[in-house]
Scaffold this active site. Structure first.
Site, PDB file in Angstrom:
ATOM      1  N   ASP A   1       0.846  -1.184   0.000  1.00 26.14           N
ATOM      2  CA  ASP A   1       0.000   0.000   0.000  1.00 26.14           C
ATOM      3  C   ASP A   1       0.886   1.239   0.000  1.00 26.14           C
ATOM      4  O   ASP A   1       1.803   1.346   0.812  1.00 26.14           O
ATOM      5  CB  ASP A   1      -0.891   0.030   1.253  1.00 26.14           C
ATOM      6  CG  ASP A   1      -2.075  -0.913   1.112  1.00 26.14           C
ATOM      7  OD1 ASP A   1      -2.256  -1.472   0.003  1.00 26.14           O
ATOM      8  OD2 ASP A   1      -2.817  -1.093   2.087  1.00 26.14           O
TER       9      ASP A   1
ATOM     10  N   ASP B   1     -13.552  -6.507  -5.983  1.00 27.58           N
ATOM     11  CA  ASP B   1     -13.800  -6.759  -4.558  1.00 27.58           C
ATOM     12  C   ASP B   1     -15.222  -7.286  -4.454  1.00 27.58           C
ATOM     13  O   ASP B   1     -16.153  -6.640  -4.930  1.00 27.58           O
ATOM     14  CB  ASP B   1     -13.694  -5.461  -3.746  1.00 27.58           C
ATOM     15  CG  ASP B   1     -12.304  -4.838  -3.822  1.00 27.58           C
ATOM     16  OD1 ASP B   1     -11.333  -5.594  -4.063  1.00 27.58           O
ATOM     17  OD2 ASP B   1     -12.186  -3.617  -3.660  1.00 27.58           O
TER      18      ASP B   1
END
Lengths: 193, 251
Positions: free
Chosen positions: B11, B130
């Protein structure tokens, strides 16, 4: 050492330049005829679609220039495929250096062929000190058929030519610039050809 | 034989690694370039950078980071997060990214996938999905899994393949963060629906979970973050164990 990477607007070619930088060689990105002719070694890259890539080559006259080159030339990925006679992608005539055709993988395997696979039956100084069954990174939906000019083979549902050689022309289906230490070795070998 | 791939995910915020990284022997775990090199040296097959910057300035910094990664790292990498146009992708690829992943923007405007595939080739277009299983049905979620939609996972996967995605990165919201294993049933079903590679994401906790994702889930690659960042699983040990289960990996 003058190293030219042919820049005809096809995809991510900076990675190739960076890979040579890591070997301590400064490569120029160019589509200038003189730069290419005067280079000691020439890289012919290619990412994207064969039909539109060939149109770009024709538009810039590079389709005439490349087959006339006398120094070692390395086609990478689509660059290698465009050096073949013909590719099914976009029903495209190639530059006809390598006497083989390029076909699409059928649906018995996932397409694109994406990831690390082994190269076998290595037959060129391009693979000096590269062990048989080394892993290289590949990403492609079309493959070159086997023939007498194959200098490496890979198995993905069928066995195809993952590297080709004819006179001063070399072609690799895999991405040496993205294939770790083994890839770097192959690029270094090319510089010494 | 084509190997299964192990993919650490980093990230990134404003060009820096932000959370969940605790590397022993690494002075600056916040430097994504150093981390990326370390993972490449340890045997990672690819890397994914997820840009979670909230500002334009932050995204600009991340693009500069992409260039530095491309200069120094010799394995392929994907950049995702906040990509919504051909221009966004053009900049990332020119900075040396090998692939980009699109998520919410593709759900909102599916033609984006066609545009990216036509311009750059399907090999560099990863569609991240997702999804969450609710009452036995897998539904696509947006904005990092926070906004539910009525779109079914499997029909969306089929659609993104037809529109030109080269790969699907499937994160199960039910499994993400649990460390209880990947969503193997849904993964295996995805592989029946589409004929492009599938990256499994969400749920990695043990070495066996990766084996199961490849064996039961038929995944082509498995992505994880914290188990790698905190040194709970060493990639080289993981790959040796996978190999012991007769699954092909690059060692």
């Amino acid at each position: 050492m003058k190293l030219a990477i042919i820049d005809y607007g096809a995809g991510n070619i900076k990675s190739i330049q960076f890979a040579f930088n890591r070997l301590g060689v400064n490569a120029i990105l160019t589509h200038d005829e003189k730069d290419i002719i005067n280079a000691d070694k020439v890289i012919f890259p290619g990412v994207g679609e064969a039909g539109s890539a060939m149109k770009m080559l024709i538009k810039s006259g590079l389709d005439q220039l490349i087959p006339e080159l006398k120094q070692p030339v390395l086609g990478i990925c689509l660059g290698m495929q465009l050096l073949c006679n013909y590719t099914e992608e976009g029903d495209t005539e190639g530059l006809g250096i390598f006497d083989t055709n390029v076909k699409r993988f059928d649906h018995s395997v996932k397409v694109p062929h994406m990831g690390w696979n082994v190269i076998t039956d290595l037959q060129s100084d391009l693979f000096k000190e590269v062990p048989d069954r080394s892993y290289l990174y590949l990403v492609h939906s079309y493959y070159a058929e086997l023939g007498s000019q194959a200098i490496a083979k890979t198995d993905y549902g069928l066995v195809y030519a993952s590297a080709l050689n004819y006179h001063n022309f070399y072609g690799v289906q895999f991405h040496p610039e993205k294939s770790g230490e083994v890839g770097a070795q192959i690029l270094n070998n090319f510089l010494k050809l | 034989m084509l190997t299964k791939r192990i993919i650490p995910c980093l990230d990134i915020k404003n060009g820096r690694t932000v959370k969940g990284v605790n590397f022993v022997n690494l002075r600056d775990a916040g430097d994504p370039v150093k981390l990326a090199k370390k993972y490449a040296d340890k045997g990672a097959d690819e890397l994914v950078f997820l840009d979670i910057s909230a500002t334009l300035e932050g995204r600009k910094t991340t693009r500069e980071m992409v260039l530095k990664v491309a200069e120094q790292v010799n394995i392929p990498f994907t950049v995702g997060g906040g990509i919504s146009s051909v221009e966004d992708v053009d900049i990332l690829l020119k900075n040396g990214a090998d692939k980009v992943s699109v998520n919410s923007a593709a759900v909102k405007r599916p033609d984006l996938i066609n545009e990216l595939s036509a311009k750059f080739g399907n090999q560099c277009v990863v569609v991240a999905i997702d999804a969450k299983e609710i009452n036995g049905e897998w539904k696509v979620h947006l904005a990092g899994g926070s906004i539910p939609t009525e779109i079914g996972l499997f029909s969306w996967a089929k659609e993104v393949e037809e529109r030109g995605a080269g790969e699907i990165l499937f994160t199960s919201m039910n499994h993400d963060g649990t460390k209880n294993g990947f969503a193997n049933e849904a993964l295996a079903k995805l592989s029946q629906y589409v004929n492009i590679p599938i990256i499994a994401s969400g749920g990695a906790g043990t070495t066996q979970h990766f084996v199961d994702a490849f064996d039961k889930g038929k995944a082509d690659a498995a992505l994880a973050a914290s188990v790698f960042h905190f040194g709970e699983i060493e990639i080289i040990d993981l790959k040796k164990e996978i190999k012991r289960n007769n699954i092909e990996v690059r060692l």
